[in-house]
Enzyme design. Structure first.
Site, PDB file in Angstrom:
ATOM      1  CG  HIS A  71     -29.771  -8.636 -27.062  1.00 40.12           C
ATOM      2  ND1 HIS A  71     -30.389  -8.760 -28.280  1.00 40.12           N
ATOM      3  CD2 HIS A  71     -30.655  -9.085 -26.155  1.00 40.12           C
ATOM      4  CE1 HIS A  71     -31.602  -9.265 -28.103  1.00 40.12           C
ATOM      5  NE2 HIS A  71     -31.800  -9.462 -26.829  1.00 40.12           N
ATOM      6  CG  ASP A 173     -35.622  -9.733 -27.952  1.00 35.13           C
ATOM      7  OD1 ASP A 173     -34.597  -9.380 -27.350  1.00 35.13           O
ATOM      8  OD2 ASP A 173     -35.925 -10.932 -28.180  1.00 35.13           O
ATOM      9  CD  GLU A 203     -30.134 -12.481 -25.994  1.00 35.00           C
ATOM     10  OE1 GLU A 203     -30.684 -12.942 -24.990  1.00 35.00           O
ATOM     11  OE2 GLU A 203     -30.692 -12.474 -27.123  1.00 35.00           O
ATOM     12  CD  GLU A 204     -32.645 -12.557 -29.860  1.00 38.10           C
ATOM     13  OE1 GLU A 204     -32.915 -13.734 -29.578  1.00 38.10           O
ATOM     14  OE2 GLU A 204     -33.302 -11.579 -29.480  1.00 38.10           O
ATOM     15  CG  ASP A 226     -33.351  -9.210 -23.386  1.00 41.68           C
ATOM     16  OD1 ASP A 226     -34.148  -8.787 -24.263  1.00 41.68           O
ATOM     17  OD2 ASP A 226     -32.472 -10.048 -23.634  1.00 41.68           O
ATOM     18  CG  HIS A 313     -37.928 -13.860 -30.796  1.00 39.05           C
ATOM     19  ND1 HIS A 313     -37.058 -14.934 -30.784  1.00 39.05           N
ATOM     20  CD2 HIS A 313     -37.325 -12.875 -30.108  1.00 39.05           C
ATOM     21  CE1 HIS A 313     -35.972 -14.590 -30.094  1.00 39.05           C
ATOM     22  NE2 HIS A 313     -36.114 -13.353 -29.663  1.00 39.05           N
TER      23      HIS A 313
HETATM   24 CO    CO Z   1     -34.734 -12.391 -28.314  1.00 38.73          CO
HETATM   25 ZN    ZN Z   2     -33.569 -10.202 -25.989  1.00 38.12          ZN
END
Ligand code: CO
Ligand code: ZN
Length: 339
Positions: A71, A173, A203-204, A226, A313
Site C-alpha cells: 500500500h 508503513d 489500506e489504512e 507490509d 504508526h
Molecule cells: Co499501517
Molecule cells: Zn501497512
C-alpha cells in the site's frame, strides 16, 4: 544476476520523501510508474487509484498469476476546521496514535508545514478532538487561505540513519512494501509465473484499494507486502516474537487473515532454497491487504511477507535494511515457485 541500477535502499529513501496520505496517493503512484514503466509489460491505474504493473510469464499462458499488494498510503490528519486563532482542528485518516503525534512536525501536500499540539487544560489523556495543528496562522481566514478543509497532513520528519543498517522515518508503513515490490518487478527475469504488482490505495482505512484490485486482477495467489510490529523493545506489550534483523517475517496470522499454507509454505521453501534467514509472524492486532485479496471472488490463497518494524504508526517507524534485502531475495525465489 540483478542488473538493475536501483538499489533497495535508494528506492525506499525516494519513496519516503513523497507525500501520499490515505486517499491522496497520486504522487507516489506517479513516481513508481515512472520508475517501472520501462521494466514491465503493462502498467495502469484503476478507479481507486491503485497502480497495477504486470510482468508476464516467460511462456504465455503457463504458470500462475501472482498478485502482490503493497500500500502506497500513509496515515494522516485531515483538517475539519480552523478556530478563530488559526489553529487547525483535525480527525485521523487511518490509525494515528495521539501520544505519538504530540510535538511532531507535519506537512501538507501543498508544502504548508505545521506542528501538532494538544489542549493542556483537559483531564486525562488527550483525544483527537483535543489536538490541533499550528501552521503559524493568526486567524481562521488566514489558516483556511493556506490549507483547505479536507487537506491531509502527514508526519514530516526526515529519515534518520541508526547505525549501519537501520533507518527511522514516517511512512515506512508501507513504503517499505512498495520498495520491495518495485525491486522485485525490476529484478525478476524469465519468470514462469505472471507477476502482478499492485501498489494499493486506502489500506489504512480498511484495505479498500486492494479489495477492488483483487477483483480486477483475478489472481491465483495473493501476497501482501507490509510492515509488522515487533516484540524487541523494552517493555513492549503484547510480547511478540518478531525482531529487527532476523530476516523477513512470514505471516502466520493477524486480525484480517490467516495465511494460506500454500503461500506460507512456498515462502518458507524459498527461504530455505536460498539460505535466507526468516522469522514466523503472529500479529495479534491489525491486518494487511491479504485480508481483502483472500476474500475476493471465490477466494484466493493468500499470505503476507512482512518487514519487522519498530514504532509502527509513528514518525520514527524503524526497520533494518538487511531484512528488506533478504525479503527481496526471498520474493525473487518465491515467484519462480510451482503453485
Ligand atoms: Co499501517
Ligand atoms: Zn501497512
Amino acid at each position: 544476476m540483478h542488473n538493475s541500477n536501483h538499489s533497495m535502499r535508494d528506492i525506499l529513501l525516494s519513496l519516503l520523501q513523497i507525500h501520499g496520505a490515505t486517499g491522496r496517493e497520486e504522487a507516489v503512484a506517479a513516481w513508481l510508474a515512472d520508475l517501472l514503466r520501462p521494466h514491465v509489460d503493462e502498467i495502469s491505474t484503476d478507479v481507486m487509484g491503485n497502480l497495477i504493473a504486470i510482468k508476464k510469464a516467460k511462456k504465455a499462458g503457463a504458470g500462475k498469476r501472482i498478485m502482490f499488494s503493497a500500500h502506497m498510503d500513509h496515515i494522516g490528519l485531515l483538517v475539519i476546521d480552523a478556530d478563530e486563532k488559526g489553529f487547525l482542528r483535525v480527525c485521523s485518516v487511518g490509525g494515528v496514535r495521539i501520544n505519538r503525534s504530540l510535538g511532531q512536525p507535519v506537512v501538507f501536500a501543498g508544502g504548508v508545514s505545521g506542528v501538532i499540539g494538544a489542549e493542556e487544560d483537559i483531564t486525562g489523556d488527550p483525544e483527537m478532538r483535543h489536538l490541533y495543528i499550528d501552521i503559524g496562522a493568526s486567524t481562521r481566514e488566514e489558516a483556511l487561505a493556506r490549507v483547505s478543509i479536507g487537506d491531509v497532513a502527514v508526519y514530516a520528519a526526515a529519515p534518520v540513519t541508526l547505525g549501519e543498517h537501520r533507518i527511522a522515518a514516517p511512512a515506512m508503513d508501507d513504503r517499505a512494501g512498495c520498495a520491495l515490490l518495485a525491486w522485485v518487478l525490476l529484478n525478476a527475469k524469465d519468470c514462469p509465473n505472471e507477476i502482478v504488482g499492485v501498489f494499493s490505495t486506502q489500506e489504512e482505512v480498511g484495505l479498500r484499494g486492494a479489495k477492488v484490485a483483487a477483483y480486477t486482477v483475478e489472481p491465483d495467489i495473493g501476497v501482501a507486502l507490509d510492515v509488522t510490529a515487533t516484540g524487541d523493545v523494552p517493555g513492549v506489550k503484547p510480547k511478540m516474537a518478531m525482531e529487527l534483523g532476523k530476516g523477513p517475517a512470514i505471516k502466520i496470522m493477524d486480525r484480517a487473515s490467516i495465511s494460506s499454507p500454500v503461500v506460507r509454505d512456498a515462502m518458507i521453501a524459498a527461504a530455505k532454497a536460498k539460505n535466507i534467514p526468516y522469522q514466523l509472524e503472529v500479529l495479534t492486532f491489525g491486518g494487511t491487504d491479504a485480508g481483502a485479496i483472500q476474500l475476493s471472488r471465490a477466494g484466493v490463497p493468500s499470505g503476507t511477507l512482512s518487514i519487522a518494524t519498530r514504532y509502527v504508526h509513528s514518525a520514527i517507524e524503524t526497520l533494518d535494511m538487511r531484512d528488506m534485502e533478504q525479503g527481496g531475495e526471498l520474493l525473487l525465489e518465491f515467484v519462480n515457485g510451482e503453485f
